[in-house]
Write a protein that holds these residues in place. Structure first.
Motif, PDB file in Angstrom:
ATOM      1  N   THR A  80       0.578  20.999   4.462  1.00 26.69           N
ATOM      2  CA  THR A  80       1.133  19.808   3.811  1.00 26.69           C
ATOM      3  C   THR A  80       1.399  20.121   2.346  1.00 26.69           C
ATOM      4  OG1 THR A  80      -1.086  18.944   3.345  1.00 26.69           O
ATOM      5  CG2 THR A  80      -0.017  18.211   5.384  1.00 26.69           C
ATOM      6  N   ARG A  81       2.173  19.286   1.714  1.00 32.89           N
ATOM      7  CA  ARG A  81       2.568  19.491   0.326  1.00 32.89           C
ATOM      8  C   ARG A  81       2.072  18.333  -0.541  1.00 32.89           C
ATOM      9  NH1 ARG A  81       6.918  16.663  -0.989  1.00 32.89           N
ATOM     10  NH2 ARG A  81       7.616  18.175  -2.514  1.00 32.89           N
ATOM     11  N   GLY A  82       1.862  18.615  -1.815  1.00 28.27           N
ATOM     12  CA  GLY A  82       1.552  17.543  -2.741  1.00 28.27           C
ATOM     13  C   GLY A  82       2.797  16.715  -2.999  1.00 28.27           C
ATOM     14  N   THR A  83       2.616  15.441  -3.248  1.00 25.51           N
ATOM     15  CA  THR A  83       3.762  14.555  -3.451  1.00 25.51           C
ATOM     16  C   THR A  83       3.629  13.811  -4.775  1.00 25.51           C
ATOM     17  OG1 THR A  83       2.679  12.720  -2.279  1.00 25.51           O
ATOM     18  CG2 THR A  83       4.072  14.191  -0.972  1.00 25.51           C
ATOM     19  N   THR A  84       4.763  13.430  -5.316  1.00 22.29           N
ATOM     20  CA  THR A  84       4.785  12.512  -6.450  1.00 22.29           C
ATOM     21  C   THR A  84       5.561  11.277  -6.007  1.00 22.29           C
ATOM     22  OG1 THR A  84       6.846  13.419  -7.360  1.00 22.29           O
ATOM     23  CG2 THR A  84       4.786  14.427  -8.090  1.00 22.29           C
ATOM     24  N   GLY A  85       5.478  10.234  -6.800  1.00 22.19           N
ATOM     25  CA  GLY A  85       6.122   8.989  -6.390  1.00 22.19           C
ATOM     26  C   GLY A  85       5.281   8.257  -5.363  1.00 22.19           C
ATOM     27  N   GLN A  86       5.782   7.125  -4.910  1.00 21.26           N
ATOM     28  CA  GLN A  86       5.063   6.307  -3.947  1.00 21.26           C
ATOM     29  C   GLN A  86       6.011   5.779  -2.878  1.00 21.26           C
ATOM     30  OE1 GLN A  86       2.801   3.143  -5.802  1.00 21.26           O
ATOM     31  NE2 GLN A  86       2.092   4.458  -7.468  1.00 21.26           N
ATOM     32  N   LEU A  87       5.462   5.597  -1.692  1.00 24.28           N
ATOM     33  CA  LEU A  87       6.145   4.920  -0.593  1.00 24.28           C
ATOM     34  C   LEU A  87       5.265   3.728  -0.210  1.00 24.28           C
ATOM     35  CD1 LEU A  87       7.289   7.952   1.613  1.00 24.28           C
ATOM     36  CD2 LEU A  87       8.805   6.296   0.485  1.00 24.28           C
ATOM     37  N   ARG A  88       5.643   2.546  -0.643  1.00 23.58           N
ATOM     38  CA  ARG A  88       4.786   1.378  -0.478  1.00 23.58           C
ATOM     39  C   ARG A  88       5.266   0.505   0.684  1.00 23.58           C
ATOM     40  NH1 ARG A  88       1.296   1.519  -4.720  1.00 23.58           N
ATOM     41  NH2 ARG A  88       0.222  -0.278  -3.838  1.00 23.58           N
ATOM     42  N   MET A  89       4.388   0.385   1.700  1.00 22.79           N
ATOM     43  CA  MET A  89       4.649  -0.591   2.746  1.00 22.79           C
ATOM     44  C   MET A  89       4.317  -1.973   2.198  1.00 22.79           C
ATOM     45  SD  MET A  89       1.459  -1.758   3.736  1.00 22.79           S
ATOM     46  CE  MET A  89       1.788  -2.408   5.347  1.00 22.79           C
ATOM     47  N   THR A  90       4.991  -2.996   2.711  1.00 22.73           N
ATOM     48  CA  THR A  90       4.851  -4.343   2.156  1.00 22.73           C
ATOM     49  C   THR A  90       4.418  -5.325   3.234  1.00 22.73           C
ATOM     50  OG1 THR A  90       7.219  -4.711   2.516  1.00 22.73           O
ATOM     51  CG2 THR A  90       6.544  -3.968   0.323  1.00 22.73           C
ATOM     52  N   THR A  91       3.780  -6.401   2.801  1.00 20.68           N
ATOM     53  CA  THR A  91       3.303  -7.415   3.739  1.00 20.68           C
ATOM     54  C   THR A  91       3.564  -8.811   3.178  1.00 20.68           C
ATOM     55  OG1 THR A  91       1.084  -7.628   2.779  1.00 20.68           O
ATOM     56  CG2 THR A  91       1.400  -5.874   4.408  1.00 20.68           C
ATOM     57  N   ALA A 120       0.847  -1.191   0.000  1.00 20.93           N
ATOM     58  CA  ALA A 120       0.000   0.000   0.000  1.00 20.93           C
ATOM     59  C   ALA A 120       0.881   1.239   0.000  1.00 20.93           C
ATOM     60  CB  ALA A 120      -0.925   0.006   1.211  1.00 20.93           C
ATOM     61  N   ASP A 121       0.504   2.209  -0.815  1.00 19.53           N
ATOM     62  CA  ASP A 121       1.219   3.475  -0.882  1.00 19.53           C
ATOM     63  C   ASP A 121       0.763   4.363   0.266  1.00 19.53           C
ATOM     64  OD1 ASP A 121       2.534   5.807  -1.600  1.00 19.53           O
ATOM     65  OD2 ASP A 121       1.115   6.318  -3.196  1.00 19.53           O
ATOM     66  N   VAL A 122       1.640   4.615   1.224  1.00 20.32           N
ATOM     67  CA  VAL A 122       1.243   5.411   2.389  1.00 20.32           C
ATOM     68  C   VAL A 122       1.035   6.880   2.041  1.00 20.32           C
ATOM     69  CG1 VAL A 122       2.403   3.827   3.975  1.00 20.32           C
ATOM     70  CG2 VAL A 122       3.615   5.880   3.174  1.00 20.32           C
ATOM     71  N   LEU A 123       1.491   7.299   0.856  1.00 20.88           N
ATOM     72  CA  LEU A 123       1.260   8.676   0.415  1.00 20.88           C
ATOM     73  C   LEU A 123      -0.109   8.834  -0.248  1.00 20.88           C
ATOM     74  CD1 LEU A 123       4.747   9.493  -1.144  1.00 20.88           C
ATOM     75  CD2 LEU A 123       3.869  10.220   1.091  1.00 20.88           C
ATOM     76  N   GLY A 124      -0.761   7.723  -0.514  1.00 17.08           N
ATOM     77  CA  GLY A 124      -2.026   7.761  -1.233  1.00 17.08           C
ATOM     78  C   GLY A 124      -3.195   7.309  -0.383  1.00 17.08           C
ATOM     79  N   GLU A 125      -4.103   6.585  -1.015  1.00 16.52           N
ATOM     80  CA  GLU A 125      -5.313   6.114  -0.348  1.00 16.52           C
ATOM     81  C   GLU A 125      -5.323   4.600  -0.261  1.00 16.52           C
ATOM     82  OE1 GLU A 125      -8.700   7.646  -2.412  1.00 16.52           O
ATOM     83  OE2 GLU A 125      -8.490   9.659  -1.548  1.00 16.52           O
ATOM     84  N   ASN A 126      -6.034   4.097   0.724  1.00 18.79           N
ATOM     85  CA  ASN A 126      -6.259   2.674   0.880  1.00 18.79           C
ATOM     86  C   ASN A 126      -7.751   2.471   1.102  1.00 18.79           C
ATOM     87  OD1 ASN A 126      -6.234   0.328   3.404  1.00 18.79           O
ATOM     88  ND2 ASN A 126      -5.334  -0.199   1.440  1.00 18.79           N
ATOM     89  N   LYS A 127      -8.373   1.757   0.172  1.00 12.31           N
ATOM     90  CA  LYS A 127      -9.814   1.520   0.232  1.00 12.31           C
ATOM     91  C   LYS A 127     -10.594   2.829   0.302  1.00 12.31           C
ATOM     92  CE  LYS A 127      -9.654  -3.218   1.859  1.00 12.31           C
ATOM     93  NZ  LYS A 127     -10.212  -4.243   2.762  1.00 12.31           N
ATOM     94  N   GLY A 128     -10.152   3.810  -0.510  1.00  6.40           N
ATOM     95  CA  GLY A 128     -10.878   5.061  -0.640  1.00  6.40           C
ATOM     96  C   GLY A 128     -10.616   6.090   0.439  1.00  6.40           C
ATOM     97  N   ARG A 129      -9.711   5.809   1.372  1.00  2.00           N
ATOM     98  CA  ARG A 129      -9.421   6.750   2.451  1.00  2.00           C
ATOM     99  C   ARG A 129      -7.928   7.042   2.481  1.00  2.00           C
ATOM    100  NH1 ARG A 129     -13.811   6.797   6.061  1.00  2.00           N
ATOM    101  NH2 ARG A 129     -12.524   7.687   7.706  1.00  2.00           N
ATOM    102  N   PRO A 130      -7.538   8.293   2.724  1.00  2.00           N
ATOM    103  CA  PRO A 130      -6.101   8.610   2.786  1.00  2.00           C
ATOM    104  C   PRO A 130      -5.430   7.854   3.928  1.00  2.00           C
ATOM    105  CG  PRO A 130      -7.423  10.474   3.558  1.00  2.00           C
ATOM    106  CD  PRO A 130      -8.381   9.489   2.963  1.00  2.00           C
ATOM    107  N   VAL A 131      -4.258   7.313   3.651  1.00  2.00           N
ATOM    108  CA  VAL A 131      -3.522   6.590   4.691  1.00  2.00           C
ATOM    109  C   VAL A 131      -3.011   7.561   5.744  1.00  2.00           C
ATOM    110  CG1 VAL A 131      -1.547   5.094   5.169  1.00  2.00           C
ATOM    111  CG2 VAL A 131      -2.877   4.768   3.069  1.00  2.00           C
ATOM    112  N   ILE A 132      -2.521   8.732   5.301  1.00  6.13           N
ATOM    113  CA  ILE A 132      -1.978   9.736   6.221  1.00  6.13           C
ATOM    114  C   ILE A 132      -2.796  11.013   6.102  1.00  6.13           C
ATOM    115  CG2 ILE A 132       0.020  11.133   6.854  1.00  6.13           C
ATOM    116  CD1 ILE A 132       1.806   8.980   5.608  1.00  6.13           C
ATOM    117  N   THR A 133      -3.343  11.468   7.216  1.00  7.77           N
ATOM    118  CA  THR A 133      -4.053  12.745   7.281  1.00  7.77           C
ATOM    119  C   THR A 133      -3.382  13.607   8.339  1.00  7.77           C
ATOM    120  OG1 THR A 133      -6.139  11.662   6.677  1.00  7.77           O
ATOM    121  CG2 THR A 133      -6.277  13.873   7.640  1.00  7.77           C
ATOM    122  N   ILE A 134      -2.989  14.818   7.946  1.00  7.06           N
ATOM    123  CA  ILE A 134      -2.258  15.705   8.858  1.00  7.06           C
ATOM    124  C   ILE A 134      -3.042  17.008   9.011  1.00  7.06           C
ATOM    125  CG2 ILE A 134      -0.114  16.989   9.250  1.00  7.06           C
ATOM    126  CD1 ILE A 134       1.320  14.885   7.532  1.00  7.06           C
TER     127      ILE A 134
END
Length: 262
Positions: free
Chosen positions: A60-71, A41-55
């Motif tokens: 906050t700033r817009g981001t490009t690229g992805q930071l994907r946690m793995t399982t 899952a990309d922690v900079l994006g959404e998971n199941k329609g909801r943002p993973v990180i809300t500050i």
């Protein structure tokens, strides 16, 4: 009085218990779990329609690229794992066979294990937030962070959560993205002081990362050898020990500087 059996009969008599034992081994459930690459899952994006990180409380700033946690995805503690499953898993590079007690606490029900993993995730999120805000010298009483990731338990996303918070608040510190626009994956626990710890299952997690488009994988330094064991082609490993050194490595990666390797 004993009578001597003919050779064919003797073989048949001796073979019968062996056949029975083999049949039992094949048909009986075994105390193993079979694991394979799980979701990312990309922690900079959404998971199941909801943002993973809300500050809130800070811009906050817009981001490009992805930071994907793995399982990894493993059969449950009550799964019916047979000899065929175990043998198949041993000969495949995309699966791992482990004693079930090495994956789940012994003597606990599935519900208790799910509760434990949820609690570990909550503690990991708290530590990740503390580590990120401390790194950025942000006041935790002013800046509030909400982390939400459905259907994932355990502490192994801690490092990626911290990096996601930093990227959303500060990027690379000089106006760019911490990812450099790349898809970066990784794993690792983190404590409030920013120390990164090992998690297990990294050989399977690298496969999940490559499958979902990552070109770089952040791995706890102590698990470099495990990560290299089945490393997918085209996936670069960067060993990490602390949050601060991880950020430095990502900055160096973007600027073409010296980056640690396993």
């Amino acid at each position: 009085m004993l009578s001597r059996l003919s050779r064919p009969k003797a073989v048949a008599v001796c073979a019968a218990p062996v056949v029975a034992l083999l049949a039992t081994a094949v048909l009986a459930p075994l105390p193993f779990a079979v694991a394979q690459p799980g979701m990312t899952a990309d922690v900079l994006g959404e998971n199941k329609g909801r943002p993973v990180i809300t500050i809130t409380g800070a811009p906050t700033r817009g981001t490009t690229g992805q930071l994907r946690m793995t399982t990894i995805a493993a059969t449950g503690p009550d799964a019916d794992v047979r000899l065929g499953n175990v043998l198949d898993g041993w000969f495949r590079t995309d699966q791992a066979v482990m004693p079930v007690d090495a994956v789940y606490p012994s003597g606990e029900s599935t519900e208790e294990i799910e509760q434990y993993n949820a609690e570990q995730m909550r503690k990991s999120q708290d530590a990740a937030t503390d580590a990120a805000l401390s790194y950025l010298d942000e006041d935790p009483d002013r800046v509030r962070v909400k982390l939400e990731l459905a259907d994932v338990g355990g502490p192994s996303a801690g490092l990626l959560f911290s990096l996601g918070i930093i990227d959303k608040l500060d990027g690379d510190g000089s106006g760019g993205d911490l990812t450099g626009g790349r898809t970066i994956a990784g794993t690792g626990t983190i404590n409030a002081q920013g120390a990164v710890g090992p998690v297990g299952g990294v050989a399977l997690k690298t496969q999940a990362a490559k499958r979902d488009g990552a070109t770089v994988f952040l791995v706890p330094k102590a698990e470099c050898a495990d990560a290299q064991a089945e490393l997918p082609k085209g996936l670069r490993l960067i060993p990490v020990t602390t949050l601060e050194s991880t950020v430095e490595s990502l900055r160096a990666l973007e600027k073409g500087g010296s980056v640690p390797s396993c």
